[in-house]
Write a protein that holds these residues in place. Sequence first.
Motif, PDB file in Angstrom:
ATOM      1  N   LEU A 315       0.838  -1.203   0.000  1.00 46.60           N
ATOM      2  CA  LEU A 315       0.000   0.000   0.000  1.00 46.60           C
ATOM      3  C   LEU A 315       0.865   1.242   0.000  1.00 46.60           C
ATOM      4  CD1 LEU A 315       0.026   1.269   3.083  1.00 46.60           C
ATOM      5  CD2 LEU A 315      -1.543  -0.587   3.508  1.00 46.60           C
ATOM      6  N   GLU A 316       0.212   2.372  -0.231  1.00 50.42           N
ATOM      7  CA  GLU A 316       0.935   3.640  -0.344  1.00 50.42           C
ATOM      8  C   GLU A 316       0.549   4.507   0.843  1.00 50.42           C
ATOM      9  OE1 GLU A 316       1.650   7.735  -1.490  1.00 50.42           O
ATOM     10  OE2 GLU A 316      -0.284   6.805  -1.070  1.00 50.42           O
ATOM     11  N   GLU A 318       0.191   7.801   1.647  1.00 55.56           N
ATOM     12  CA  GLU A 318      -0.789   8.894   1.712  1.00 55.56           C
ATOM     13  C   GLU A 318      -2.208   8.363   1.816  1.00 55.56           C
ATOM     14  OE1 GLU A 318      -1.337  12.495  -1.227  1.00 55.56           O
ATOM     15  OE2 GLU A 318      -3.138  11.257  -1.081  1.00 55.56           O
ATOM     16  N   SER A 319      -2.510   7.281   1.085  1.00 61.17           N
ATOM     17  CA  SER A 319      -3.872   6.748   1.137  1.00 61.17           C
ATOM     18  C   SER A 319      -4.172   6.202   2.535  1.00 61.17           C
ATOM     19  CB  SER A 319      -4.083   5.686   0.062  1.00 61.17           C
ATOM     20  OG  SER A 319      -3.154   4.645   0.204  1.00 61.17           O
ATOM     21  N   LEU A 322      -4.868   9.332   4.758  1.00 60.94           N
ATOM     22  CA  LEU A 322      -6.208   9.873   4.492  1.00 60.94           C
ATOM     23  C   LEU A 322      -7.284   8.974   5.101  1.00 60.94           C
ATOM     24  CD1 LEU A 322      -5.946  10.969   0.741  1.00 60.94           C
ATOM     25  CD2 LEU A 322      -6.155  12.476   2.702  1.00 60.94           C
ATOM     26  N   SER A 323      -7.095   7.657   4.952  1.00 60.80           N
ATOM     27  CA  SER A 323      -8.091   6.727   5.488  1.00 60.80           C
ATOM     28  C   SER A 323      -8.166   6.827   7.007  1.00 60.80           C
ATOM     29  CB  SER A 323      -7.743   5.284   5.100  1.00 60.80           C
ATOM     30  OG  SER A 323      -7.629   5.166   3.711  1.00 60.80           O
ATOM     31  N   PHE A 326     -10.094   9.834   8.195  1.00 60.92           N
ATOM     32  CA  PHE A 326     -11.549   9.668   8.218  1.00 60.92           C
ATOM     33  C   PHE A 326     -12.019   9.093   9.544  1.00 60.92           C
ATOM     34  CE2 PHE A 326     -11.267   9.402   3.455  1.00 60.92           C
ATOM     35  CZ  PHE A 326     -11.972  10.567   3.237  1.00 60.92           C
ATOM     36  N   GLY A 340       4.522  17.408   0.057  1.00 60.48           N
ATOM     37  CA  GLY A 340       4.207  17.768  -1.324  1.00 60.48           C
ATOM     38  C   GLY A 340       5.026  16.990  -2.336  1.00 60.48           C
ATOM     39  N   SER A 341       5.887  16.114  -1.836  1.00 58.85           N
ATOM     40  CA  SER A 341       6.843  15.448  -2.711  1.00 58.85           C
ATOM     41  C   SER A 341       6.355  14.060  -3.113  1.00 58.85           C
ATOM     42  CB  SER A 341       8.171  15.368  -1.965  1.00 58.85           C
ATOM     43  OG  SER A 341       8.873  14.215  -2.282  1.00 58.85           O
ATOM     44  N   LEU A 342       6.740  13.613  -4.300  1.00 50.19           N
ATOM     45  CA  LEU A 342       6.325  12.299  -4.774  1.00 50.19           C
ATOM     46  C   LEU A 342       7.388  11.245  -4.509  1.00 50.19           C
ATOM     47  CD1 LEU A 342       5.015  13.496  -8.237  1.00 50.19           C
ATOM     48  CD2 LEU A 342       3.675  13.123  -6.176  1.00 50.19           C
ATOM     49  N   GLN A 359       7.390   3.535   0.068  1.00 50.60           N
ATOM     50  CA  GLN A 359       6.166   4.275  -0.280  1.00 50.60           C
ATOM     51  C   GLN A 359       5.032   3.983   0.691  1.00 50.60           C
ATOM     52  OE1 GLN A 359       5.737   6.617  -2.380  1.00 50.60           O
ATOM     53  NE2 GLN A 359       7.047   6.372  -4.173  1.00 50.60           N
ATOM     54  N   ARG A 388      -8.022  -3.112   3.931  1.00 50.36           N
ATOM     55  CA  ARG A 388      -8.893  -2.527   2.901  1.00 50.36           C
ATOM     56  C   ARG A 388      -8.036  -1.994   1.744  1.00 50.36           C
ATOM     57  NH1 ARG A 388     -10.338   2.723   2.086  1.00 50.36           N
ATOM     58  NH2 ARG A 388     -12.062   2.980   0.639  1.00 50.36           N
ATOM     59  N   LEU A 389      -6.993  -1.244   2.074  1.00 56.54           N
ATOM     60  CA  LEU A 389      -6.145  -0.677   1.015  1.00 56.54           C
ATOM     61  C   LEU A 389      -5.400  -1.775   0.261  1.00 56.54           C
ATOM     62  CD1 LEU A 389      -4.835   2.493   2.854  1.00 56.54           C
ATOM     63  CD2 LEU A 389      -6.395   2.436   0.908  1.00 56.54           C
ATOM     64  N   MET A 392      -7.381  -3.395  -2.392  1.00 48.93           N
ATOM     65  CA  MET A 392      -7.531  -2.578  -3.594  1.00 48.93           C
ATOM     66  C   MET A 392      -6.236  -2.501  -4.394  1.00 48.93           C
ATOM     67  SD  MET A 392      -9.545   0.583  -1.846  1.00 48.93           S
ATOM     68  CE  MET A 392      -9.264   1.658  -3.215  1.00 48.93           C
ATOM     69  N   SER A 393      -5.165  -3.120  -3.906  1.00 46.52           N
ATOM     70  CA  SER A 393      -3.845  -2.889  -4.497  1.00 46.52           C
ATOM     71  C   SER A 393      -3.424  -3.995  -5.455  1.00 46.52           C
ATOM     72  CB  SER A 393      -2.816  -2.768  -3.377  1.00 46.52           C
ATOM     73  OG  SER A 393      -1.512  -2.921  -3.888  1.00 46.52           O
TER      74      SER A 393
ATOM     75  N   THR B  55      -5.752  -0.332  -7.498  1.00 47.52           N
ATOM     76  CA  THR B  55      -4.733   0.713  -7.519  1.00 47.52           C
ATOM     77  C   THR B  55      -3.926   0.740  -6.229  1.00 47.52           C
ATOM     78  OG1 THR B  55      -5.840   2.148  -9.106  1.00 47.52           O
ATOM     79  CG2 THR B  55      -4.402   3.239  -7.533  1.00 47.52           C
ATOM     80  N   PHE B  56      -2.600   0.851  -6.426  1.00 52.08           N
ATOM     81  CA  PHE B  56      -1.668   1.121  -5.338  1.00 52.08           C
ATOM     82  C   PHE B  56      -1.280   2.577  -5.540  1.00 52.08           C
ATOM     83  CE2 PHE B  56       2.928   1.772  -4.720  1.00 52.08           C
ATOM     84  CZ  PHE B  56       3.146   1.350  -3.417  1.00 52.08           C
TER      85      PHE B  56
END
Lengths: 405, 135
Positions: A315-316, A318-319, A322-323, A326, A340-342, A359, A388-389, A392-393, B55-56
């Motif tokens: 998983l990444e 930031e997601s 954010l999760s 919530f 702000g960086s990738l 990541q 959950r994430l 989805m990966s 999606t990852f």
Amino acid sequence: MKRRIYFDHNATTPLDSQVLEVMLPYLKEEFGNPSSVHSFGQRTRQAIEQAREIVAKFLNAQEVNEIVFTSGGTESNNFAIKGISYANREKGNHLIISSIEHHAVLNVCQYLEKQGFQVTYLPVDKYGRVNPLDIEKAIKPETILVTIMHANNEVGTIQPISEIGQLLRRINQQRVTSHQSPIYFHTDAVQTVGKVKVDVQELNVDLLSLSAHKFYGPKGIGALYIRKGTRIHSLLQGGHHEKNRRAGTENVAGIVGLAEACKLAISEMDKEATKLLFLRKKLEEGINKKIPYAHSNGHPEERLPNTVNFSFEGLEGESLILSLDFEGIAASTGSACTSGSLEPSHILLAMGVPAEIAQGSIRFSLGRDNTEEEIDYLLEILPKTVSRLRSMSPLWEDKLKSLKR
Amino acid sequence: MYSEKVMDHFQNPRNVGEIVDADGVGTVGNPVCGDVMRLYIKVKDGVISDAKFKTFGCGAAIATSSMVTEMVKGKSIEEALQISNKAVAEALDGLPPIKMHCSVLAEEALKAAIDDYFAKAKSRMNTNEGTNKHE
């Protein structure tokens, strides 16, 4: 109301109400300019000098005037690194830093490289520790400054600063006898001050940066410890403030607040560290037990009592942040300054964590108001969020398929 | 940072999952950069009848994947090929500039899935032709 839990104390801490209390008069009735000759000015001057004494004592500085107030950690780091570099330029142009410094050090050094300075970036081991022997090897006749952070903001690893300082003392003795200039030693202690004991004599440092808002003080105020006899230039030119080392009318309320935060740290730090360590261990054990393919980052022992950093495969980050947000849980992927960086964290990469695993990293930095119940809540929410994430990966899907084979 | 629509698609992503007998699958991105998208499409009479994704990636990556699956469903292959990254971003009420590459990735994932559909269709046709000759 939705619950809100704050696990991001390495980014910033809430202002302590006792600190606010002592600051308030200096935002209202005690407004005099400390440089003014009249009584309005004298009163605020006195407040600043008292605060300086408290900070000096807190850091075990030999002299009160070794403390210069700044606007915070970034300014202190800029001041130390640029100030030493420019003041000692005719003696040498080589700096040594670790590869896991905060951007407030890293980017200053990269700026200096463009000005003709040379910078050696030292590697770290898998726990994020610098090897003092690597410093010894990197030293050249032109070396003027070594700067190594006291503890890392993302993974919490504490560096062997005292040992490095001792080594540099020994090397400097030899250099003096052979008529070479000494190498100055700076540490960015923004993440340690208020969390663990910080004593400039024990650490053998010449310069040390700190920031008030990382330990329940106000934002916009910090200090730089500068050992007496250090050749340094100022960043700001103007009036004769701070003994000509930092021009600009003093942030009186901030300075008073910083000193109060130091006082609180003196009385509370040990007790807090014990509590934080208990919570940290509970959180780490819980994650290790409940979440597969989770990797703890940072030194197992030599680490800030409040910092937990994990990489979750598949998983990444930031997601995940954010999760969790919530669910009312505030954490971060690393430095708030890099959000702000990738790019994956330069710290984890330097520690040898593969980029795709880096990541998926998250930092929980605990603070004095966190409770065991909040850790329980996090340990209930986090495994669900991670799975959950992962569900989805595509990377997780591939990993599961490769495991079945 | 993100629009309400992005947050909605991140929190309640549409069409997450895998289509086992997909007619086209496209995987794009690089885990090192932090985003990998996999898009599955089912095609019936030249029309995309179903789309799913895995999606990852960051919030924007998940939201753009979700949005693109919504946008392609019911569209003909030709129409789907017209969907641009800008259209995906606009449908989400915009993305922060630093996250625009996520919409590019979503467009690329869709194109990759359609390419795969054409490739599979072609190889099916070749196999069919091959079989015919033998008859």
